[in-house]
Design an enzyme around this catalytic site. Sequence first.
Site, PDB file in Angstrom:
ATOM      1  N   ASP A   1     -11.095   3.160   4.516  1.00  0.00           N
ATOM      2  CA  ASP A   1     -11.545   1.772   4.365  1.00  0.00           C
ATOM      3  C   ASP A   1     -13.069   1.678   4.313  1.00  0.00           C
ATOM      4  O   ASP A   1     -13.613   0.629   3.954  1.00  0.00           O
ATOM      5  CB  ASP A   1     -11.033   0.914   5.532  1.00  0.00           C
ATOM      6  CG  ASP A   1      -9.763   0.154   5.178  1.00  0.00           C
ATOM      7  OD1 ASP A   1      -9.568  -0.141   3.981  1.00  0.00           O
ATOM      8  OD2 ASP A   1      -8.982  -0.147   6.095  1.00  0.00           O
TER       9      ASP A   1
ATOM     10  N   GLN B   1      -4.342  -1.479   9.832  1.00  0.00           N
ATOM     11  CA  GLN B   1      -4.204  -2.791   9.205  1.00  0.00           C
ATOM     12  C   GLN B   1      -4.751  -3.870  10.127  1.00  0.00           C
ATOM     13  O   GLN B   1      -4.396  -3.948  11.294  1.00  0.00           O
ATOM     14  CB  GLN B   1      -2.722  -3.067   8.883  1.00  0.00           C
ATOM     15  CG  GLN B   1      -2.493  -4.369   8.156  1.00  0.00           C
ATOM     16  CD  GLN B   1      -3.174  -4.420   6.782  1.00  0.00           C
ATOM     17  OE1 GLN B   1      -3.105  -3.477   6.017  1.00  0.00           O
ATOM     18  NE2 GLN B   1      -3.850  -5.519   6.501  1.00  0.00           N
TER      19      GLN B   1
ATOM     20  N   LYS C   1       0.846  -1.203   0.000  1.00  0.00           N
ATOM     21  CA  LYS C   1       0.000   0.000   0.000  1.00  0.00           C
ATOM     22  C   LYS C   1       0.879   1.250   0.000  1.00  0.00           C
ATOM     23  O   LYS C   1       0.631   2.200  -0.739  1.00  0.00           O
ATOM     24  CB  LYS C   1      -0.919  -0.007   1.237  1.00  0.00           C
ATOM     25  CG  LYS C   1      -2.031  -1.043   1.151  1.00  0.00           C
ATOM     26  CD  LYS C   1      -2.725  -1.274   2.481  1.00  0.00           C
ATOM     27  CE  LYS C   1      -3.747  -2.406   2.351  1.00  0.00           C
ATOM     28  NZ  LYS C   1      -4.347  -2.813   3.631  1.00  0.00           N
TER      29      LYS C   1
END
Length: 316
Positions: free
Chosen positions: A129, A103, A59
């Site tokens: 997200d 994460q 990422k």
Amino acid sequence: MSAAASPARVLDGAAVAAEIRDALRPRIEAVRRAAGRPPTLGLLLAGSDPGSEVYVRNKMRQGEGLGIGTALERLPASAAFEEALRVVEAFNADPDIDGILVQSPLPAGMGDDAERRIFEAIEPSKDVDGFHPENVGRLVQQTSTLAPCTPSGVMELLDRSGVALNGRQAVVIGRSDIVGKPMAMLLLHRHATVTICHSRTVDLPRVASQADVLVAAVGRPAFVTVEFVKPGATVVDVGTNTLTDRDQVASIFGVGSKKLAAFDRRGRVLSGDVHPGVAGVAGAITPVPGGVGPLTIAMLLSNTVQAAEQRLRWRA
Ligand code: NAP
């Protein structure tokens, strides 16, 4: 049920992800000019899960490759939940952070509901997200700007591949908060008739085989076999399962297959949730790897740019 005459068209997620990233470049430059800094993503990596290390590195590398700023905060596996919370609160308060990514999984020691609590602590306008309850509600009400990355990546892939959704039957296997449920909602908003299946669904192959568009997000290698698939259907394979058992690789992909040769070199290979035999029946199919995976990261970067643009509009 007769098989389709020719093998399925392969929907190239890596190519679509590259298109999405390219389209972000001018927008990133515009934010940089207007804000005096690039769109910036804050990442929290707690613990040392090897998969998470790889995901976070990918990422960051892809973001930085486009000119997106990244700020990584790391915590040891022994860290308390409150330490993770403090990192998120600092990102929330920092005017130079546009997007926040925590994460998963968080270390087990942080408690059973640590992920839910941490996602709820993220400022919704920075929730790239799309997991915060406010953004989930906005997704349902179709006022969302930050939708979860994997299902929105699937929508980009379907759209850019010319797959029709309006009035079509769509079946989603899996009802997780991060994939199955938001996937179903996005398909519904595009006027598909959507069925969500899960582990209690009775006669799953029969239900799945009604689908014009079948999305598998189960987490079980080669679970979706030919009986699940209507000839000519579009099959999206979200699953990413690491196989470490040679016999299992041979039984799914066949003796003499490229996957088995790859396994013999590396000792592990990736399998989707869809059996390779489905390619002989489906009209179009996503590969694993190279299908949905690259799109997930592209949409994370897209959401980060979108969050930065939104903050600029509020400032104006
Ligand atoms: P998850 O939270 O474990 O959910 C799996 C879903 O599959 C659940 O709803 C479960 O039903 C259902 N299921 C399990 N066994 C089943 C069975 N025998 N019959 C029917 N349904 C069954 O997984 P997830 O987070 O949604 O992820 C799904 C897969 O996608 C995983 O392989 C994951 O690694 C992959 N993934 C890939 C990406 C990417 O970027 N490519 C991103 C996210 C996830 P119940 O609810 O009834 O238990």
